[in-house]
Design an enzyme around this catalytic site. Structure first.
Site, short mmCIF file in Angstrom:
data_model
loop_
_atom_site.label_atom_id
_atom_site.label_comp_id
_atom_site.label_asym_id
_atom_site.label_seq_id
_atom_site.Cartn_x
_atom_site.Cartn_y
_atom_site.Cartn_z
CG HIS A 98 -1.96 1.08 1.22
ND1 HIS A 98 -1.67 2.41 1.49
CD2 HIS A 98 -3.29 1.03 0.93
CE1 HIS A 98 -2.77 3.12 1.39
NE2 HIS A 98 -3.77 2.30 1.06
CG ASP A 103 -8.11 0.37 1.61
OD1 ASP A 103 -7.84 1.58 1.75
OD2 ASP A 103 -7.68 -0.33 0.67
#
Length: 801
Positions: free
Chosen positions: A517, A692
Site C-alpha cells: 500500500h 479500505d
C-alpha cells in the site's frame, strides 16, 4: 565470525579451528588483535544438524560452534560489553516443516544470557528460512536497525515474527477425563529428587500408575546405614565422614569428599521419595533404575527394559538437569558443557531409545530461565530453550504430543532448596518462589488442559517485574485475552483509570504488509486502518465491551514507513469521553514527534489520525439492504490497482472485484486474498481491508468518459459495525460480500457531503456501513490506457472544445 557453513575458500582474517578448546580459542583471539568488539555466529542447522537424525544422535559441528561462541564470549567478555560492540547470531535454514529448528533454542538461550550480561552491546539472534548466505546476511543487517523488545527474531519466507506470551487460563473446575490411571505406565527421567519428585509423588497419589524412575545415583550401592536415622543426625556425621575419608589418603580433596557426602544425603532423599510413591502405587509398582542420562547405551537399556515389561509408555517426564550459577566470564568451559549437555544429551538419548515406540504424552521440565535468559545461566538457559524449541518443533511436525513447562523457582525444593541460590533471588526479588502444592497443581492442569501448548511458562508478579526489567515492554506488547493490547499496542507508556498511552514503532519487517500500500512510492498506512488502532486502544481501556461504531474519524497526515529512514514510534492515546455506561465512548489520537536529523524535536505530537470509538455490551441488530437489480451497469477498473496510480495497491490490498457504476450508485464485490499462514492478519479485530475497499468503491466514476478519480480520505462521520469479524475471518469463511456506495457521481470532495457505503451479505444483512466520507482528489487514471493523469491536467483536457 564463527561459522559451520562451508565456504569456497578461506578469506583474510578467518581462522579454522580443528578442535574447540579454551586454549585454541584464546590463541586465535590473540592473533586477531588487542580487542574483539564484534561477534558473529553463523550456521545452517538444516545442514549441520539435519532432522530427524539430530534429535536422536549428536550434532558435533553445531555443538562445536556453540562451544566456540561461549569461549569467545568468555575470552572477549570485557570488549564485547563495551558501548558500540555487538553480538549477533544468524542461523539460516532455521525452519523445518514451518517450525523453528530445535537447535535454534540452543543458540537463542545463549544469546539471551549474553544479551543480559553484556547489556551495552547490540545483541540479537535472527533465525531465517532462507538458505542463501548473501540474503541471510542482508536480512541480519536490516535487523540491526529494527526496533525489538526481545532479542530473538524469526524470518519465515520474508515474514518477520517473534515469540509472544499469551495469558491462557487453564480452568478445570468443570471437570476433565483423567489422562492417567492405574493401568498407565509413567517413566520419569531425573525424578527421584527436587521438584520432579514432588510432582511424581502427586501423580502416584492421584492416579496410582506403574512408575519407573530413572536417576543417576545408584541407590543399591550404598551401605544400609546410609538410610538410617533422621536427617539431623545423619547431617551431623559429615565431619567424621570427612576425617575418615581423608585418612584413606587416596588423593581426594576435602571438596571432593564433601560432594561425596552430599550424594549420600541425596540418596537418602531419593529413597524417601520412592517410598512415598510406593505407598500409593504399590511397593511392586515403583521401579528405580540407575541410569546416566548422558550415556546413550544406558538409556537404551533402561527404556528397553520398560518397553519389554510394559509394551509402551503413557507419560514420559524428561526432567534430568543440573544448575550452577556463574557469569560467562567466570564459569569454566567444563562446567558450561556439563550443565548444557546433560539436558541436551538426555533428550536426544530418550528420543533415540523411544524412536520406535514414542510415549502417548511427552513432558519436558524446562525453565523460565530458558525463555528469558538470566545472568549467570548461559548453559542452563541454552539447554532449557533447546527443550522448548524441540517441543514446538515436534508438536508441529510429528504426531507426538510433546510439551515443555518452563518452571519458575519452587519454594524449598530443587533450585529453591539451595540456600545460596534462594538467597540470591530473594535479594534480587527476581522470582516469587512457587509453593509446592501450586506447582503440582499446575502440572496436573497441564496434563489435562483442553488445548495442550508445546511451550508453557508460569509468571507471578515478581517474574513479570523481572521480565519488564530485562525486556521493557515485552510482556505489555504480548496479546492477552483479558485485555488484549493487540497488534499495534506494542509498548505501554502510561495508564490511569481514564486514559492509556501506547507507543507503536512501525517498520517494514513487522509491518511488511505496508509494502503493498504505497502513496507516491512510499509504504503508507491506509486511512481505514485507524479503526484497528483505535479499537485496540479502546478495548484495552474498556475491556469486555464490543466496538460497535466509530465517529468523527479525521485523517490529517499520512503515516508513512520508509525503508531506509528510521522514525520514532507513533503514540496511540485513548481517553474516556464521559462516564462509562451501557454505551461508552473513547477518544483516540495517533501522533508522532517530528525530529530533526540532529535529534531536536521540531513538532511534538503531530497528529496523524483522530477518532471516537463507541463500545457497548452487544452489537445492534443488523439492518437489511435491498440488492440493486442488474441492468444498465458500466464496468470501471479500480484505479488503485493500476501500476501507475499515485496510490498503488497490490497483494492483500487488491480486495475488490467486479467494480462497476450503477444508476443508483457504485458497487463491487469484496474478494480478500490474504497470504496463507501470515501471522499478522489473524491478529486484526476490525475488517479494515474491507473498509479500505469499500471506501474505494465510492471513488468509482468516469470523468469525461474515461478518467477515474484517485482520492485520499480526509474524514468519515460514522462507521457502524453489526458483528465481530475481521478480514481473516471473512476470507476463511469465503462467504460472498457485496459492496455498495451511493449516490452516483464523485461527491466526496464536495462542500456538503452526504454519502453512504454498505457491506452486505447475499441475504441483505449488513456487516457494516459507513456514512459521510470526505476525500481529497489526488489525480486520475485513464481507463483506456491505465496511465496516471494529474488532477490539474485533467481539468485542462476536459475544458477543450
Amino acid at each position: 565470525m564463527l561459522s559451520t557453513v562451508p565456504l569456497p575458500r578461506p578469506r583474510p582474517g578467518w581462522h579454522h579451528l580443528p578442535e574447540v578448546t579454551t586454549e585454541a580459542v584464546a590463541a586465535r583471539l590473540a592473533e586477531a588483535g588487542p580487542a574483539v568488539r564484534h561477534l558473529r555466529v553463523f550456521a545452517d542447522p538444516g545442514r549441520s544438524a539435519p532432522l530427524p537424525g539430530s534429535l536422536t544422535a549428536p550434532a558435533p559441528s553445531l555443538t562445536a560452534l556453540h562451544d566456540a561462541a561461549y569461549l569467545v564470549l568468555q575470552r572477549a567478555y570485557d570488549d564485547l560489553g563495551a558501548a558500540g560492540s555487538s553480538i549477533v547470531v544468524l542461523l539460516l535454514g532455521a525452519f523445518d516443516g514451518g517450525a523453528p529448528h530445535p537447535y535454534t533454542g540452543l543458540f537463542s538461550g545463549l544469546l539471551k544470557t549474553a544479551h543480559l550480561e553484556r547489556a551495552d552491546a547490540l545483541g540479537y539472534a535472527l533465525f531465517t528460512s532462507t538458505t542463501d548466505p548473501v540474503r541471510a546476511v542482508a536480512r541480519a543487517e536490516e535487523e540491526s536497525a529494527a526496533e525489538r523488545t526481545f532479542p530473538v527474531v524469526f524470518d519465515l519466507d520474508g515474514v518477520r515474527s517473534g515469540y509472544r506470551l499469551t495469558e491462557e487460563p487453564n480452568d478445570l473446575t468443570g471437570g476433565a477425563p483423567a489422562v492417567l490411571g492405574r493401568d498407565s505406565v509413567v517413566v520419569v527421567a531425573g525424578g527421584a529428587r527436587g521438584i520432579t519428585a514432588e510432582v511424581v509423588k502427586a501423580v502416584a497419589e492421584h492416579f496410582r500408575p506403574r512408575l519407573y524412575v530413572l536417576g543417576s545415583n545408584a541407590l543399591d550401592t550404598y551401605p544400609p546405614e546410609t538410610f538410617t536415622g533422621n536427617d539431623e543426625e545423619f547431617a551431623a556425621r559429615r565431619a567424621g565422614y570427612i576425617k575418615a575419608e581423608l585418612a584413606k589418603r587416596d588423593g581426594r580433596t576435602v571438596a571432593d569428599i564433601n560432594r561425596a557426602f552430599d550424594r549420600l544425603i541425596n540418596a537418602r532423599d531419593a529413597r524417601r521419595n520412592l517410598e512415598r510413591m510406593a505407598e500409593h502405587s504399590g511397593a511392586d509398582r515403583v521401579t528405580y533404575l540407575a541410569c546416566d542420562m548422558r550415556d546413550a547405551a544406558a538409556v537404551d537399556a533402561a527404556i528397553g527394559r520398560v518397553l519389554a515389561e510394559q509394551g509402551g509408555i503413557d507419560l514420559l517426564v524428561n526432567a534430568a538437569g543440573l544448575q550452577r550459577s556463574g557469569l560467562i566470564k567466570d564459569k569454566s568451559f567444563a562446567e558450561f558443557t556439563s550443565i548444557r549437555d546433560l539436558k541436551v544429551d538426555a533428550y536426544r538419548n530418550l528420543k533415540r531409545a523411544l524412536r520406535a515406540a514414542p510415549p502417548r504424552l511427552w513432558c519436558n521440565f524446562g525453565s523460565l530461565l530458558g525463555y528469558f535468559g538470566q545472568l549467570g545461566e548461559a548453559d542452563y538457559a541454552a539447554a532449557n530453550d533447546f527443550l522448548a524449541a524441540a517441543a514446538v518443533h515436534q508438536s508441529a511436525t510429528t504426531a507426538t504430543e510433546e510439551f515443555t513447562i518452563g518452571w519458575t523457582l519452587w519454594e524449598g525444593v530443587g533450585m529453591g532448596a539451595n540456600e545460596l541460590t534462594k538467597a540470591y533471588y530473594e535479594r534480587a526479588g527476581s522470582y516469587s518462589g512457587m509453593a509446592i502444592a501450586e506447582g503440582v497443581q499446575h502440572f496436573v492442569q497441564e496434563l489435562h488442559a483442553p488445548v495442550r501448548r508445546p511451550s508453557v511458562v508460569h509468571l507471578g508478579e515478581a517474574e513479570e517485574a523481572t521480565v519488564e526489567k530485562f525486556y521493557p515492554g515485552y510482556l505489555i506488547a504480548a496479546p492477552a485475552p483479558a485485555a488484549a493490547p493487540g497488534f499495534y499496542l506494542r509498548r505501554l507508556v502510561s495508564r490511569d483509570a481514564g486514559s492509556v498511552v501506547f507507543e507503536c514503532p512501525f517498520d517494514l519487517h513487522t509491518d511488511g504488509y505496508l509494502r503493498h500500500h504505497t502513496v507516491r512510492g512510499e509504504a503508507t498506512l491506509p486511512g481505514t486502518f485507524v479503526t484497528e488502532l483505535a479499537a485496540e486502544a479502546a478495548r484495552y481501556l474498556v475491556p469486555g465491551k464490543k466496538v460497535i461504531a466509530f465517529e468523527d474519524l479525521r485523517f490529517e497526515h499520512f503515516l508513512r514507513v520508509y525503508r531506509d529512514v528510521r522514525s520514532g514510534p507513533r503514540r496511540i492515546r485513548a481517553e474516556l469521553d464521559g462516564t462509562p455506561g451501557e454505551t461508552t465512548v473513547v477518544r483516540v489520537l495517533i501522533t508522532e514527534d517530528v525530529v530533526a536529523p540532529g535529534g531536536r524535536v521540531l513538532i511534538r505530537d503531530r497528529v496523524h489520525f483522530r477518532a471516537r470509538v463507541v463500545l457497548a455490551d452487544a452489537f445492534p441488530a443488523a439492518p437489511r439492504w435491498e440488492a440493486w437489480e442488474s441492468g444498465a451497469e458500466t464496468p470501471v477498473p479500480d484505479p488503485y490497482h493500476q501500476p501507475g496510480a499515485p496510490v498503488s495497491l497490490t497483494g492483500p490490498f487488491v480486495s475488490t472485484t467486479d467494480t462497476r457504476i450503477h444508476p443508483k450508485g457504485k458497487r463491487a464485490r469484496y474478494a480478500p486474498d490474504l497470504p496463507a499462514g501470515d501471522p499478522v492478519w489473524p491478529r486484526f479485530t476490525v475488517p479494515c481491508v474491507l473498509l479500505d475497499g469499500l471506501a474505494r468503491v465510492g471513488v468509482l466514476d468516469l470523468v469525461d468518459g474515461h478518467l477515474v478519480p484517485v482520492a485520499a480520505p480526509l474524514s468519515i462521520r460514522r462507521i457502524d459495525l453489526y458483528e465481530e469479524t475481521s478480514d481473516h475471518a471473512l476470507a476463511t469463511a469465503g462467504e460472498v460480500i457485496d459492496l455498495y456506495a451511493t449516490p452516483p457521481g464523485f461527491d466526496l470532495a464536495a462542500e456538503q457531503i452526504s454519502n453512504r457505503f454498505v457491506a452486505a451479505r447475499p441475504d441483505g444483512r449488513m456487516l457494516l456501513q459507513m456514512k459521510d466520507l470526505r476525500a481529497t482528489l489526488i489525480g486520475y487514471i485513464d481507463a483506456r490506457t491505465g496511465e496516471a493523469v494529474p488532477a490539474d491536467r485533467a481539468g485542462r483536457e476536459a475544458a477543450r472544445p
